[in-house]
Write an enzyme that holds these catalytic residues in place. Structure first.
Site, PDB file in Angstrom:
ATOM      1  N   LYS A 269       4.268   0.610  10.018  1.00 15.32           N
ATOM      2  CA  LYS A 269       4.372   1.819   9.194  1.00 15.32           C
ATOM      3  C   LYS A 269       3.869   3.039   9.951  1.00 15.32           C
ATOM      4  O   LYS A 269       4.366   4.141   9.760  1.00 15.32           O
ATOM      5  CB  LYS A 269       3.549   1.646   7.919  1.00 15.32           C
TER       6      LYS A 269
ATOM      7  N   GLU B 204       0.871  -1.168   0.000  1.00 18.67           N
ATOM      8  CA  GLU B 204       0.000   0.000   0.000  1.00 18.67           C
ATOM      9  C   GLU B 204       0.913   1.225   0.000  1.00 18.67           C
ATOM     10  O   GLU B 204       1.821   1.325   0.836  1.00 18.67           O
ATOM     11  CB  GLU B 204      -0.885   0.008   1.255  1.00 18.67           C
TER      12      GLU B 204
ATOM     13  N   ARG C 103       5.253 -12.845   9.575  1.00 17.54           N
ATOM     14  CA  ARG C 103       5.954 -11.617   9.221  1.00 17.54           C
ATOM     15  C   ARG C 103       7.285 -11.542   9.958  1.00 17.54           C
ATOM     16  O   ARG C 103       7.491 -12.202  10.972  1.00 17.54           O
ATOM     17  CB  ARG C 103       5.098 -10.400   9.519  1.00 17.54           C
TER      18      ARG C 103
HETATM   19  P1  ATP Z   1      -0.335  -1.698   6.610  1.00 17.33           P
HETATM   20  O1  ATP Z   1      -1.169  -2.690   5.824  1.00 17.33           O
HETATM   21  O2  ATP Z   1      -0.640  -1.644   8.051  1.00 17.33           O
HETATM   22  O3  ATP Z   1      -0.209  -0.365   5.971  1.00 17.33           O
HETATM   23  P2  ATP Z   1       1.835  -3.449   5.944  1.00 17.33           P
HETATM   24  O4  ATP Z   1       3.171  -3.475   6.600  1.00 17.33           O
HETATM   25  O5  ATP Z   1       0.996  -4.658   5.907  1.00 17.33           O
HETATM   26  O6  ATP Z   1       1.121  -2.242   6.630  1.00 17.33           O
HETATM   27  P3  ATP Z   1       1.629  -3.354   3.075  1.00 17.33           P
HETATM   28  O7  ATP Z   1       2.020  -2.256   2.177  1.00 17.33           O
HETATM   29  O8  ATP Z   1       0.216  -3.782   3.086  1.00 17.33           O
HETATM   30  O9  ATP Z   1       2.070  -2.899   4.511  1.00 17.33           O
HETATM   31  O10 ATP Z   1       2.564  -4.604   2.840  1.00 17.33           O
HETATM   32  C1  ATP Z   1       2.861  -5.110   1.569  1.00 17.33           C
HETATM   33  C2  ATP Z   1       3.232  -6.559   1.669  1.00 17.33           C
HETATM   34  O11 ATP Z   1       4.346  -6.740   2.536  1.00 17.33           O
HETATM   35  C3  ATP Z   1       2.088  -7.364   2.252  1.00 17.33           C
HETATM   36  O12 ATP Z   1       1.946  -8.540   1.488  1.00 17.33           O
HETATM   37  C4  ATP Z   1       2.525  -7.671   3.646  1.00 17.33           C
HETATM   38  O13 ATP Z   1       1.979  -8.892   4.069  1.00 17.33           O
HETATM   39  C5  ATP Z   1       4.044  -7.708   3.510  1.00 17.33           C
HETATM   40  N1  ATP Z   1       4.675  -7.346   4.782  1.00 17.33           N
HETATM   41  C6  ATP Z   1       4.452  -6.233   5.511  1.00 17.33           C
HETATM   42  N2  ATP Z   1       5.158  -6.247   6.642  1.00 17.33           N
HETATM   43  C7  ATP Z   1       5.882  -7.402   6.640  1.00 17.33           C
HETATM   44  C8  ATP Z   1       6.810  -8.004   7.551  1.00 17.33           C
HETATM   45  N3  ATP Z   1       7.147  -7.419   8.696  1.00 17.33           N
HETATM   46  N4  ATP Z   1       7.334  -9.194   7.217  1.00 17.33           N
HETATM   47  C9  ATP Z   1       7.003  -9.793   6.052  1.00 17.33           C
HETATM   48  N5  ATP Z   1       6.142  -9.284   5.160  1.00 17.33           N
HETATM   49  C10 ATP Z   1       5.567  -8.108   5.442  1.00 17.33           C
END
Ligand code: ATP
Ligand code: MG
Length: 563
Positions: A278, A43, A268
């Site tokens: 984030k 995102e 994760r």
């Molecule tokens: P949010 O959805 O709260 O804004 P997010 O960290 O999930 O935060 P995204 O941009 O949705 O951010 O993440 C993009 C991809 O990265 C998703 O598929 C998510 O599952 C993966 N991802 C995010 N954080 C991690 C992490 N700490 N370890 C592994 N994969 C992650």
């Protein structure tokens, strides 16, 4: 930005994990017509961090290893938090890590029309309805883990009325938050995600790509699976918190009768001494705890890059930590070790003095300069040699001299001999101090002209070797020393701000570096002998050099001294 992102990723280490097993099984049973197609779906509401790097290496790595494809797809369904700046930084970071989405750059917003049509299909089939409850009321009706929810009073609306209201929602007839489109599933489901989840909300917010075309926006669950389906993703890999969403993911594609990707969840990445949310990273930036998203203390990819991390080291780390289904926190020391492994092989050695003290060799001829031969990288013969100027007045580290040395201190002290790296054996014969403060301002030494490194007579051994720079040739530099951003191993709690390490950045001015660094450019990496790995910061200019300490060497002396 450096060019190394253009190098193809290193050959894969085919480490077994449960995702590979699923994929190989699907290939064997021909579930996906022999295809492997993944996607990385960020995102654009912040910069990517090391956790995202794990997901990037996983998704693009699987595509590479199974001769498949991986898309980059922006999950841009929440316009109020998203921005083009984030889109640009994400593209830059994925490229820098060494991955390529070729022509497959997509946005969930590319599918807004299609998603709208899909929603109309569900309404026609009696599987979705317009609900007039506001957000609080929806929550009240939802029930809990132990109690079933209550049906919305609007659940029984006719298809015609729903079609009309949904059309008018899109046309902007209703205020923000006043109505939603909800899937009609089961308010008594033990899985809360299936209790008539919201698919669309009314939201007047200008979108960074679609502008003001839409005043209704799809929810994540509605947009994500259908976007996967449209792109014919075979394996939709996401983090564990989406496990409970999988039945909903499956329900939508089944009800629509469209291509059905397989969602797979993995744990994760969590890392010690940092935060990975984030929201918190944004707060660190907005509240000026750091200088920006790319502050070298940040766990963001741009921060790690500025600090001097290599893409290779991050890919190596992703490979070493592997993929599993159980939550864990990885020691940041493992990340640092991956970095050292790479930098040790690939960085040029130079001599720099961070805390200089002047050293005068009394019996060395005034005005004489010798160009001494120095090895650029003992791990890589092809890196060759360079010349380092040596003269009567040098700088050494303050730490490399003790007037009153403890046991096992093999560096310089009164009457004791050490070797100057690439040069001669010297002996300390005097100490000059500031009359008022007592601080040491100059060390007086003599040298043994028969002990030049590499010469036939240089066989004489002494216990210590120290580094130095020639005072009249050295360049001044600013050096920024970085430490962990948080004092606590797991700064996850509500008090996380109080756990910020106030000493995570120490700025040293007046450091002395060897003259070969005069034209060092941003991102160039070096090992400062005996001190650690450093890289040139973006703020650096010729005549005003700035280095970041990327990571220390393993420091055995610190351990000895502690005992
Ligand atoms: P949010 O959805 O709260 O804004 P997010 O960290 O999930 O935060 P995204 O941009 O949705 O951010 O993440 C993009 C991809 O990265 C998703 O598929 C998510 O599952 C993966 N991802 C995010 N954080 C991690 C992490 N700490 N370890 C592994 N994969 C992650
Ligand atoms: Mg997310």
């Amino acid at each position: 930005m450096s060019t190394e992102g253009n190098k193809p990723p290193a050959e894969p280490v085919l480490r077994r994990n449960f995702i590979r097993e699923i994929i190989e099984d699907d290939l064997k049973t021909n579930k996906t017509d022999g295809r492997v197609h993944t996607r990385f779906p960020p995102e654009p509401n912040g910069y990517l961090h090391i956790g995202h790097a794990k997901s990037i290496c996983l998704n693009f790595g699987l595509a590479r290893d199974y001769k498949g494809l991986c898309n980059l797809r922006f999950d841009d369904t929440n316009p109020s938090k998203e921005d083009q700046e984030y889109v640009d930084s994400i593209e830059q970071d994925v490229r820098w890590l060494g991955f390529d989405w070729e022509t497959r750059l997509f946005y969930a917003s590319d599918y807004f029309d299609q998603l709208y049509d899909y929603a109309v299909q569900l309404i026609r089939r009696g599987k979705a309805y317009v609900c007039d409850l506001n957000a609080d009321q929806v929550r009240e009706h939802r029930g809990t883990l132990t109690e079933p929810g209550k049906d919305s009073p609007y659940r029984g609306r006719s298809v015609e009325e729903n079609l009309d209201l949904f059309d008018r929602m899109r046309k902007g007839e209703f205020p923000d938050g006043s109505r939603t489109l909800r899937a009609k599933i089961d308010m008594a489901s033990p899985n809360l995600n299936l209790r008539d989840p919201v698919m669309y909300r009314v939201l007047r917010s200008t979108h960074h790509r679609t502008g003001d075309k839409w005043c209704i926006y799809p929810m994540y669950d509605w947009a994500h699976g259908q976007s996967d389906s449209i792109e014919r993703i075979t394996h939709s890999i996401c983090t564990l918190e989406f496990e409970d969403h999988r039945p909903l993911y499956d329900w939508f594609v089944e009800e629509l009768g469209i291509y059905h990707p397989r969602q797979i969840e993995f744990a994760r990445l969590n890392l010690t001494y940092t935060v990975m949310s984030k929201r918190k990273l944004l707060q660190l930036v907005q509240e000026n705890h750091v200088s920006g998203w790319d502050d070298p203390r940040m766990p963001t990819i741009s921060g790690l890059r500025r600090r001097g991390f290599t893409p290779e080291s991050i890919r190596l780390f992703a490979d070493r930590i592997g993929v599993s289904k159980s939550e864990s926190t990885v020691d940041v020391a493992l990340l640092e070790d991956c970095l050292r492994d790479d930098l040790n092989k690939n960085s040029l050695r130079v001599m720099s003095v961070l805390h200089p003290v002047k050293l005068v060799i009394e019996n060395y001829p005034d005005g004489q300069v010798e160009e001494l031969d120095a090895v650029n990288n003992p791990e890589d013969a092809s890196a060759g040699h360079r010349k380092v100027p040596f003269s009567k007045v040098l700088y050494i580290e303050q730490d490399d001299f003790r007037e009153d040395p403890p046991k096992k201190y093999f560096r310089l002290s009164p009457g004791v001999e050490v070797r100057l790296r690439y040069a001669y054996i010297i002996k300390c014969v005097g100490v000059v101090k500031d009359e008022k403060t007592g601080a040491i301002v100059e060390l007086r030494c003599t040298y043994d002209a028969d002990t030049k490194s590499g010469s036939p007579q240089s066989a004489r051994k002494v216990k210590g070797t120290i580094h130095w720079v020639s005072a009249s040739h050295a360049l001044d530099a600013e050096v920024r020393l970085y430490d962990r951003l948080f004092k606590a191993e797991n700064p996850g709690g509500d008090n996380w701000r109080e756990l910020i390490n106030p000493n995570a950045l120490e700025i040293l001015k007046g450091c002395k570096v060897e003259p070969s660094l005069a034209n060092a450019e941003a991102q160039n990496r070096y090992q400062f002998e005996r001190l650690g790995y450093f890289c040139v910061d973006a703020d650096s200019k010729p005549g005003n050099l700035v280095f970041n300490r990327t990571v220390t060497l393993r420091d055995t002396w610190a351990k000895i001294e502690k005992q």
